[in-house]
Write an enzyme that holds these catalytic residues in place. Structure first.
Site, mmCIF file in Angstrom:
data_model
loop_
_atom_site.group_PDB
_atom_site.id
_atom_site.type_symbol
_atom_site.label_atom_id
_atom_site.label_comp_id
_atom_site.label_asym_id
_atom_site.label_seq_id
_atom_site.Cartn_x
_atom_site.Cartn_y
_atom_site.Cartn_z
ATOM 1 N N ASP A 11 -4.676 5.052 5.615
ATOM 2 C CA ASP A 11 -5.132 6.717 6.693
ATOM 3 C C ASP A 11 -5.768 5.749 7.709
ATOM 4 O O ASP A 11 -5.589 5.593 8.616
ATOM 5 C CB ASP A 11 -5.783 7.555 5.424
ATOM 6 C CG ASP A 11 -6.316 8.653 5.800
ATOM 7 O OD1 ASP A 11 -6.510 8.318 7.421
ATOM 8 O OD2 ASP A 11 -7.281 9.367 5.533
ATOM 9 N N PHE B 177 -3.644 16.040 3.880
ATOM 10 C CA PHE B 177 -4.103 15.217 2.510
ATOM 11 C C PHE B 177 -2.225 15.392 1.934
ATOM 12 O O PHE B 177 -2.462 17.034 1.584
ATOM 13 C CB PHE B 177 -4.714 15.732 1.728
ATOM 14 C CG PHE B 177 -5.397 15.065 0.811
ATOM 15 C CD1 PHE B 177 -5.730 13.720 0.713
ATOM 16 C CD2 PHE B 177 -4.700 14.890 -0.524
ATOM 17 C CE1 PHE B 177 -6.181 12.885 -0.378
ATOM 18 C CE2 PHE B 177 -5.064 14.356 -1.529
ATOM 19 C CZ PHE B 177 -5.743 13.730 -1.347
ATOM 20 N N GLU C 61 0.727 -1.629 0.368
ATOM 21 C CA GLU C 61 0.034 0.201 0.040
ATOM 22 C C GLU C 61 0.873 1.435 0.249
ATOM 23 O O GLU C 61 1.537 1.155 0.517
ATOM 24 C CB GLU C 61 -0.791 -0.253 1.195
ATOM 25 C CG GLU C 61 -2.120 -0.039 1.028
ATOM 26 C CD GLU C 61 -3.227 0.854 0.114
ATOM 27 O OE1 GLU C 61 -2.512 1.738 -0.095
ATOM 28 O OE2 GLU C 61 -4.525 0.175 0.379
ATOM 29 N N ASP C 62 0.504 2.158 -0.544
ATOM 30 C CA ASP C 62 1.443 3.703 -0.582
ATOM 31 C C ASP C 62 1.174 4.715 0.823
ATOM 32 O O ASP C 62 1.227 4.875 0.700
ATOM 33 C CB ASP C 62 0.513 4.411 -2.078
ATOM 34 C CG ASP C 62 -1.046 4.254 -2.184
ATOM 35 O OD1 ASP C 62 -1.082 4.062 -1.113
ATOM 36 O OD2 ASP C 62 -1.518 4.839 -2.777
ATOM 37 N N ARG D 28 0.464 12.054 -9.458
ATOM 38 C CA ARG D 28 0.959 11.113 -9.184
ATOM 39 C C ARG D 28 2.240 11.229 -9.695
ATOM 40 O O ARG D 28 3.592 10.171 -9.101
ATOM 41 C CB ARG D 28 0.069 10.320 -10.372
ATOM 42 C CG ARG D 28 -1.015 9.884 -9.595
ATOM 43 C CD ARG D 28 -1.131 8.460 -10.088
ATOM 44 N NE ARG D 28 -2.960 8.245 -9.795
ATOM 45 C CZ ARG D 28 -3.719 8.285 -8.776
ATOM 46 N NH1 ARG D 28 -3.586 7.388 -7.556
ATOM 47 N NH2 ARG D 28 -5.067 7.983 -8.922
HETATM 48 P P1 5GP Z 1 -8.170 4.115 4.181
HETATM 49 O O1 5GP Z 1 -9.319 2.981 4.050
HETATM 50 O O2 5GP Z 1 -7.040 3.904 5.212
HETATM 51 O O3 5GP Z 1 -8.799 5.143 5.138
HETATM 52 O O4 5GP Z 1 -7.275 5.162 2.685
HETATM 53 C C1 5GP Z 1 -7.309 4.447 2.278
HETATM 54 C C2 5GP Z 1 -6.990 5.576 0.776
HETATM 55 O O5 5GP Z 1 -7.264 6.527 0.683
HETATM 56 C C3 5GP Z 1 -5.593 4.930 0.022
HETATM 57 O O6 5GP Z 1 -5.444 4.101 -0.611
HETATM 58 C C4 5GP Z 1 -4.841 6.765 -0.411
HETATM 59 O O7 5GP Z 1 -5.736 5.982 -2.238
HETATM 60 C C5 5GP Z 1 -6.333 7.203 0.171
HETATM 61 N N1 5GP Z 1 -5.575 8.205 0.870
HETATM 62 C C6 5GP Z 1 -5.846 8.586 2.411
HETATM 63 N N2 5GP Z 1 -5.080 9.530 2.777
HETATM 64 C C7 5GP Z 1 -4.424 9.901 1.347
HETATM 65 C C8 5GP Z 1 -4.143 11.442 1.619
HETATM 66 O O8 5GP Z 1 -3.312 11.793 2.191
HETATM 67 N N3 5GP Z 1 -3.541 11.446 0.063
HETATM 68 C C9 5GP Z 1 -3.766 10.894 -0.783
HETATM 69 N N4 5GP Z 1 -3.525 11.161 -2.446
HETATM 70 N N5 5GP Z 1 -4.933 9.208 -0.838
HETATM 71 C C10 5GP Z 1 -5.037 9.530 0.344
#
Ligand code: 5GP
Length: 171
Positions: free
Chosen positions: A96, A145, A92-93, A158
């Protein structure tokens, strides 16, 4: 836009994570599963520093909602990923809330992999709200963000080689 992590800092971390994965998966031919689209830059760099044989595949995940808001509803396309009998590492990148990882872990566990671990480059504080253990963790970052190194803001940014925090003026 304010740079949070430089390309050099990221490269050093990717090298560290790759070395750990190489040590842990020697002789195991793991399957690295990237979460599209954000993972592509990280995964592409990671596979080139892992020194043991491995395979890669992709899933696609998204959360419904506005551009900067995680809505809490996760959608995943598993394509034809087959993890049965494999040592799997989800790549995973950014994590959150951890909802995406939680959903994906559950879906893949049903397919009975030999093992399932998680590698994430960026982890936000909110991740601790969801019960997912991140086995290979890169940077803890603030609850802002961020974009770049694969991460977008409405499909922009990106391609940036660094990770940056966006602000109002960037819109
Ligand atoms: P989670 O399910 O952990 O809340 O969210 C994960 C997904 O939300 C990540 O794979 C990403 O696509 C998006 N995301 C969460 N935080 C960020 C952020 O700070 N920047 C971006 N570009 N995407 C985010």
């Amino acid at each position: 836009m304010k740079i949070l992590l430089t390309a050099e800092q990221i490269a050093e971390m990717v090298g560290y994570l790759g070395a750990r994965l190489s040590d842990d998966y020697r002789g195991k031919n793991p399957l690295l599963i990237g979460c599209l689209k954000g993972c592509v830059v990280f995964l592409a760099d990671l596979v080139r520093v892992i020194t043991v044989p491995h395979a890669i595949d992709f899933v696609r995940t998204s959360t419904y909602g506005k551009r900067q808001v995680t809505s809490g509803v996760v959608r995943a396309e598993l394509f034809d990923v087959d993890v049965r009998g494999r040592h799997v590492v989800i790549v995973e990148d950014i994590v959150d809330t951890g909802l995406t990882l939680g959903y994906l872990t559950e879906a893949l566990t049903k397919q009975e992999p030999l093992s399932l671990k998680i590698c994430a480059l960026l982890v936000k504080p909110g991740a601790y709200r969801a019960p997912v253990a991140i086995d290979y963790k890169g940077f803890d970052i603030p609850d802002d963000f961020v974009v770049g190194y694969g991460l977008d803001w409405g499909e922009r940014y990106r391609y940036l080689p660094y990770v940056a925090v966006v602000d109002e003026q960037d819109d």
